[in-house]
Write a protein that holds these residues in place. Sequence first.
Motif, mmCIF file in Angstrom:
data_model
loop_
_atom_site.group_PDB
_atom_site.id
_atom_site.type_symbol
_atom_site.label_atom_id
_atom_site.label_comp_id
_atom_site.label_asym_id
_atom_site.label_seq_id
_atom_site.Cartn_x
_atom_site.Cartn_y
_atom_site.Cartn_z
ATOM 1 N N LEU A 91 -19.807 -111.043 -9.631
ATOM 2 C CA LEU A 91 -20.729 -111.794 -10.480
ATOM 3 C C LEU A 91 -20.165 -111.923 -11.892
ATOM 4 C CD1 LEU A 91 -23.850 -110.172 -8.982
ATOM 5 C CD2 LEU A 91 -23.639 -112.624 -9.296
ATOM 6 N N LYS B 232 -20.078 -105.728 -5.849
ATOM 7 C CA LYS B 232 -21.207 -106.662 -5.937
ATOM 8 C C LYS B 232 -21.376 -107.214 -7.346
ATOM 9 C CE LYS B 232 -25.062 -104.904 -4.267
ATOM 10 N NZ LYS B 232 -25.932 -103.752 -3.871
ATOM 11 N N TYR C 13 -26.897 -104.535 -10.928
ATOM 12 C CA TYR C 13 -27.093 -105.578 -9.918
ATOM 13 C C TYR C 13 -28.537 -106.071 -9.929
ATOM 14 C CZ TYR C 13 -27.115 -107.759 -5.257
ATOM 15 O OH TYR C 13 -27.246 -108.630 -4.213
ATOM 16 N N LEU D 186 -29.146 -108.300 -12.861
ATOM 17 C CA LEU D 186 -28.593 -109.633 -12.622
ATOM 18 C C LEU D 186 -29.523 -110.436 -11.710
ATOM 19 C CD1 LEU D 186 -24.962 -108.361 -12.150
ATOM 20 C CD2 LEU D 186 -25.642 -109.970 -13.949
ATOM 21 N N GLN D 187 -30.101 -109.750 -10.708
ATOM 22 C CA GLN D 187 -31.048 -110.433 -9.814
ATOM 23 C C GLN D 187 -32.278 -110.902 -10.575
ATOM 24 O OE1 GLN D 187 -31.384 -107.200 -6.851
ATOM 25 N NE2 GLN D 187 -30.861 -108.730 -5.314
#
Lengths: 152, 368
Positions: free
Chosen positions: B200, B196, B168, B171-172
Motif C-alpha cells: 500500500l 500488506k 493496516y 489504511l482501511q
Amino acid sequence: MLPTASLAAVTPHQERLARGAVAIVECFQEIPCNPCATNCPSQAFALVSDINALPVLDWDKCIGCGICVACCPGLAIFIVDGSGEQGVVRLPYEFLPLPEVGATVLGVGRDGAAVCGATVLRVQNSPAQDRTPIIWLQVPPEHIMSVRHFKF
Amino acid sequence: MEQREIVVIGGGPAGLSAALQAAHSGARVTIIEGEKRLGGQLIKQTHMFFGSHKQHAGTRGIDIATLLENELRALPNVEIILGATVLGYYYEDGALTIEDHEAFRLMIPKRLIVASGASEKFLAFPNNDLPGVYGAGAVQTLMNVYGVKPAQRVLMIGAGNIGLIVSYQLLQAGVEVAAVLEAAPQISGYLVHASKILRLGVPILTRHSIKEALGKHTVEGAIIHRLDDRWQPVPHSEQQITCDTICLAVGLSPLCDLLWQAGCAMQYIAELGGYVALRDEGMQTSVPGIYVAGDAAGVEEASAAMVEGSLAGLSAALSLGYNSPADEELTAELRQQLDDLRAGPGGAKIRSGLEKLHPTADNPKEVT
C-alpha cells in the motif's frame, strides 16, 4: 527488506504458468498457520504435522480456484494466469469502495510502486470469502508476477 | 460475602476459554469483565487469526469473540458479570472486592483464574504528552469499537504485529500512514502483515525511532532519527514527518497486580513482557487455587491465550473434583497445541522466556 529473493521458490515454471490459473504463495516466514492447506479442495498443499512449516504447493494439483486467497490470514496468496494473450492476477482486496468491473486501475508491486495499467475483470465477494473480496485484474502477461495491489 | 466455585477475571480470549472449559467440565463458573461486552481485545481484531482450526484460524478475532460468547451463554452453569471491576484480592480470606455498577461486592471463590490481560508500554520522548499521542490500543478502540476515524495522518512507532495490524486497519479506515518506525534492525511482527502495508506504499523504517513530537496544542508532526548498531541516534540523521497523530505500539506488559496482591511468586522475564507468575503445567500459580492465563501470564498471541485459558479452566475444574475419563487426553492435547504454536522461529522469544521461568533463590516459592 522482505525476503522476496525467495520469490523464485514459489514461482512455477514457465510451462505451468502458461497452462492456466495457479496459486502463488508468498509466505516466506515460518509462523503457526495452516488454513491454506486445510481448506484446499484439491489437496494441493502438502499436509504436514508442524503448523509452523512453510506451505508447499504442488502446482500440478493446484486448479487455481482461489479458495486459499480469501482464507489466508496473511493475505499472502495470489492467483496468476498466464495462459491467455493478456495475463490475469487475482488478489485479495479488503478496502472500500470496491472497483467497478471494467474500470481502469493502476497495478502496483510489492513495494507499492506503480507497475502498469490494469483492467478490473471481475469482483468476487461471496459469503464464503468472509469479507475478503478477490479482484481479478487483467495485466500485460509479463507483469503477472509483479502486480500485487492496485490504486484507483 | 458471596461464595462462588470458580471465578474468572477477564472476558478476553484467555478468560472466555477458561470459563468455557471449566463450565464444560461441570463446574459453576462466574466470569467478570470490566467492559460492557465480552471479548476483550478480540472485538478489535478484524483480521483473520493464524494458528490451526483448533484456535479458529482463518476466522476474524471479532467473530471468535461472538462464537465463544454464544457458546458460553448457552451453558446453564455460567454467570456473566459485565461492567464490573475487580478491585483487589485479600489473601487473608481469599476474598475479591468488586465494584459493580457503583455497588461494592465481596466474593470468595474456591478457585480463581486471573486472565486480566496486559497494558501498553509507553515511550519517553519530548512532547509525548501532546494530544494526538496515542497507544495503538486506543486508536483501535476508537476505530473498531466506536467507529470514529482517529486521525488524518499517523506516524506509527513499532513494527511488531500490533503496529503492523493497526497500520493496516488505519489504511482501511481511510487514514494515511506516514511511516512505521522500528528501532530494531528487522521487522519483529509477521512478514505477511508487513507485506500488506508495504504494497500500500507505507514505508517501514527499521533502525529508526522518534526523537520528539512537534506541535503547539496538538501533534503537528515529529522528528525521527536513525539508530546505529548500539541503538544510539546517528548524528544528523533527523527527518521531519508531518502527521496529526503518533501511535505507539511498543509492546505490552502483563497486568498482574492481583497476582502480586495474592502473594504469588513472581519473576521478571523480559521476553514475556515483564513480571509474570510462576506456574505449573496446569497454569496454577504458587498460591494453590489461583490460576493464570493469557497475556497476564506472559504476552503472546491470542491463539496461545485461548489454549492457556482452556488449560487453566480444565485444571481448576479438575481440582474441584469435576473429572471425566477424557481429561488426561484433553490435557495432553492442549499442551501439544501450545507446543505447536510456539514451535516455530516466531515462538523462540516465548520459549526462551518460559525456560527462564522457575523458582530461584530470590523467588523461593516452589510451584507444586
